[in-house]
Design an enzyme around this catalytic site. Structure first.
Site, PDB file in Angstrom:
ATOM      1  N   CYS A 155      -0.990   6.717   6.000  1.00 27.61           N
ATOM      2  CA  CYS A 155      -2.013   6.003   6.773  1.00 27.61           C
ATOM      3  C   CYS A 155      -1.383   4.722   7.304  1.00 27.61           C
ATOM      4  CB  CYS A 155      -3.228   5.686   5.905  1.00 27.61           C
ATOM      5  SG  CYS A 155      -4.475   4.659   6.733  1.00 27.61           S
ATOM      6  N   GLU A 176     -32.414  -7.875  20.026  1.00 25.02           N
ATOM      7  CA  GLU A 176     -31.478  -6.824  19.624  1.00 25.02           C
ATOM      8  C   GLU A 176     -31.962  -5.496  20.192  1.00 25.02           C
ATOM      9  OE1 GLU A 176     -28.927  -4.219  18.266  1.00 25.02           O
ATOM     10  OE2 GLU A 176     -28.552  -6.355  17.897  1.00 25.02           O
ATOM     11  N   GLN A 182     -21.476  -6.891   9.097  1.00 27.31           N
ATOM     12  CA  GLN A 182     -20.045  -7.185   9.056  1.00 27.31           C
ATOM     13  C   GLN A 182     -19.386  -6.526   7.846  1.00 27.31           C
ATOM     14  OE1 GLN A 182     -18.648  -8.555  11.523  1.00 27.31           O
ATOM     15  NE2 GLN A 182     -19.924 -10.122  12.446  1.00 27.31           N
ATOM     16  N   CYS A 188      -7.582   3.458  -1.577  1.00 27.10           N
ATOM     17  CA  CYS A 188      -7.318   2.448  -0.543  1.00 27.10           C
ATOM     18  C   CYS A 188      -7.583   1.049  -1.083  1.00 27.10           C
ATOM     19  CB  CYS A 188      -8.199   2.725   0.672  1.00 27.10           C
ATOM     20  SG  CYS A 188      -8.072   1.479   1.975  1.00 27.10           S
ATOM     21  N   TYR A 210     -28.064 -10.431  20.521  1.00 24.69           N
ATOM     22  CA  TYR A 210     -27.351  -9.405  19.761  1.00 24.69           C
ATOM     23  C   TYR A 210     -27.528  -9.721  18.263  1.00 24.69           C
ATOM     24  CZ  TYR A 210     -24.982  -8.860  24.295  1.00 24.69           C
ATOM     25  OH  TYR A 210     -24.704  -8.702  25.635  1.00 24.69           O
ATOM     26  N   CYS A 268     -15.627 -10.891  18.131  1.00 23.26           N
ATOM     27  CA  CYS A 268     -14.627 -10.071  17.460  1.00 23.26           C
ATOM     28  C   CYS A 268     -13.504  -9.682  18.417  1.00 23.26           C
ATOM     29  CB  CYS A 268     -15.272  -8.817  16.862  1.00 23.26           C
ATOM     30  SG  CYS A 268     -16.049  -7.740  18.095  1.00 23.26           S
ATOM     31  N   CYS A 315      -3.701  -0.083   8.823  1.00 25.32           N
ATOM     32  CA  CYS A 315      -3.484  -1.519   8.608  1.00 25.32           C
ATOM     33  C   CYS A 315      -2.116  -1.892   9.160  1.00 25.32           C
ATOM     34  CB  CYS A 315      -3.591  -1.860   7.122  1.00 25.32           C
ATOM     35  SG  CYS A 315      -5.237  -1.590   6.429  1.00 25.32           S
ATOM     36  N   CYS A 331       0.850  -1.193   0.000  1.00 24.24           N
ATOM     37  CA  CYS A 331       0.000   0.000   0.000  1.00 24.24           C
ATOM     38  C   CYS A 331       0.879   1.233   0.000  1.00 24.24           C
ATOM     39  CB  CYS A 331      -0.905  -0.008   1.227  1.00 24.24           C
ATOM     40  SG  CYS A 331      -1.854   1.515   1.449  1.00 24.24           S
ATOM     41  N   ASN A 378     -23.556 -13.033  19.650  1.00 25.59           N
ATOM     42  CA  ASN A 378     -22.615 -12.266  18.823  1.00 25.59           C
ATOM     43  C   ASN A 378     -22.477 -10.871  19.423  1.00 25.59           C
ATOM     44  OD1 ASN A 378     -20.952 -11.475  16.693  1.00 25.59           O
ATOM     45  ND2 ASN A 378     -22.679 -10.862  15.416  1.00 25.59           N
TER      46      ASN A 378
END
Length: 374
Positions: A11, A261, A211, A87, A240, A331, A14, A3, A304
């Site tokens: 940036c 939710e 997601q 990007c 969730y 996550c 990442c 990149c 989740n």
């Protein structure tokens, strides 16, 4: 993946950019094994890999520069705009949409918001792409002042970007470090973006969560369905549940599924998707998952949660519920490990890493927890 933005120091979001993709997966797998070392009997499935580039279906762009030379990207150390429209981790469809949007900003005279002076109108451009290429575009403004100009010139943007399906204005009058405000103004006839995943369509409203990696999201839904089918669950809770991704995917004849939710718009979207699919045994309710009681527990629970995890209250409820199976999609493996430890009646049966976020240390993990016989 290489990149130019990263190589030039423009940036550094990442953090693993430039690292071989196989090495990234090894690094993440080793970290996950360390976090779950307290459960050595678990069966580890092969990681589900992602495309290393062009995988993001969302672009959350800060608007900077001037009305005649706007930038879409991030802010530098001086709080001025840095353009990131090339990007490489965002999808090609999103990258192709940036130039027409930039031209529209100039045409409609949408003055970028200047953080140091607290002047201007346009703060963010939020763009989401569906699997079929349809787009949802949200302009985050400080006020309704530019709304008339946006409406006036919108036909030209729709001509330039024929894949635009939903266009909205979000109002964020406060000067604070958040992406969006509470008020959404829909421009046009469509207020949901249909996300077709196989035979199912999930309806995504502007403020609803989905997601960021569609391929990996599909993998998560399919894995949950496989595990729920294996245990033969006749009743399932999806906590969730968001727009209903897990609940809708595990639906089956003779099985009742109930999603909970806190976001009312997300629940409205989930209900719409269930109705369109003819899934009468799939229901949804607006509510706080942590407020549930252990009474009338189902055969299986899918959870989740956000990065903070389930927390002590919900873990205690699940522990007391007697539910034979928990499918936990996380996550944040650190809070996942904490929550598993708070569920001593459950055995960690299976683990699978899903590489939701290539080029970073972040990932998704799904585990199958089975209640141990007394």
């Amino acid at each position: 993946m290489q990149c130019g933005y990263y190589d030039q120091g423009v940036c550094r979001s990442c953090t693993l950019m430039g690292m071989d993709y196989a090495a990234q997966i090894t690094r993440k797998s080793e970290r996950l094994h360390t976090l779950l070392a307290a459960w050595p009997g678990a069966h580890w499935l092969p990681p589900q890999l992602s495309r290393p580039a062009g995988f993001r279906n969302k672009a959350k762009m800060v608007v900077g520069g001037s009305v005649d030379r706007p930038t879409l990207g991030i802010l530098d150390a001086t709080q001025h705009g840095v353009d990131l429209t090339a990007c490489g981790i965002v999808s090609p469809g999103l990258r192709a949409a940036f130039a027409p949007i930039v031209a529209f900003i100039t045409l409609a005279r949408l003055t970028p918001y200047d953080v140091p002076s607290r002047r201007g109108e346009l703060k963010h451009v939020l763009l989401t792409e569906a699997p079929d290429g349809a787009l949802m575009l949200r302009f985050v403004l400080r006020s309704t002042e530019p709304l008339g100009r946006i409406r006036k010139h919108l036909p030209s943007l729709l001509t330039a970007l024929t894949q635009l399906h939903v266009v909205t204005v979000n109002l964020l009058p406060e000067h604070k470090a958040v992406l969006e405000g509470e008020e959404e103004i829909v421009l046009g006839d469509n207020d949901t973006l249909p996300m077709r995943l196989g035979d199912l369509v999930l309806h995504l409203r502007p403020a609803s969560f989905f997601q960021t990696n569609t391929d990996i999201a599909t993998g998560l839904y399919n894995q949950a369905r496989q595990w729920i089918d294996e245990v033969g669950a006749a009743s399932v809770w999806d906590l969730y549940c968001g727009v209903g991704g897990f609940a809708l995917h595990v639906a089956a004849p003779g099985r009742t599924v109930h999603g909970v939710e806190v976001s009312a718009p997300a629940v409205e979207s989930a209900r719409k998707s269930a109705a369109e699919a003819g899934l009468a045994d799939v229901t949804f309710a607006v509510g706080d998952a942590t407020a549930l009681t252990a009474e009338h527990a189902p055969d299986a629970v899918i959870v989740n949660p956000p990065r903070r995890g389930l927390g002590g209250r919900l873990c205690a409820t699940l522990e007391a519920s007697g539910a034979p199976t928990i499918v936990y999609s996380s996550c944040n493996a650190e809070t996942l490990a904490r929550d598993i430890a708070a569920l001593p009646s459950y055995m960690l049966d299976r683990v699978r890493l899903f590489d939701m976020f290539p080029q970073t240390d972040h990932y998704e993990v799904m585990v199958l927890l089975t209640r141990q016989a007394v």
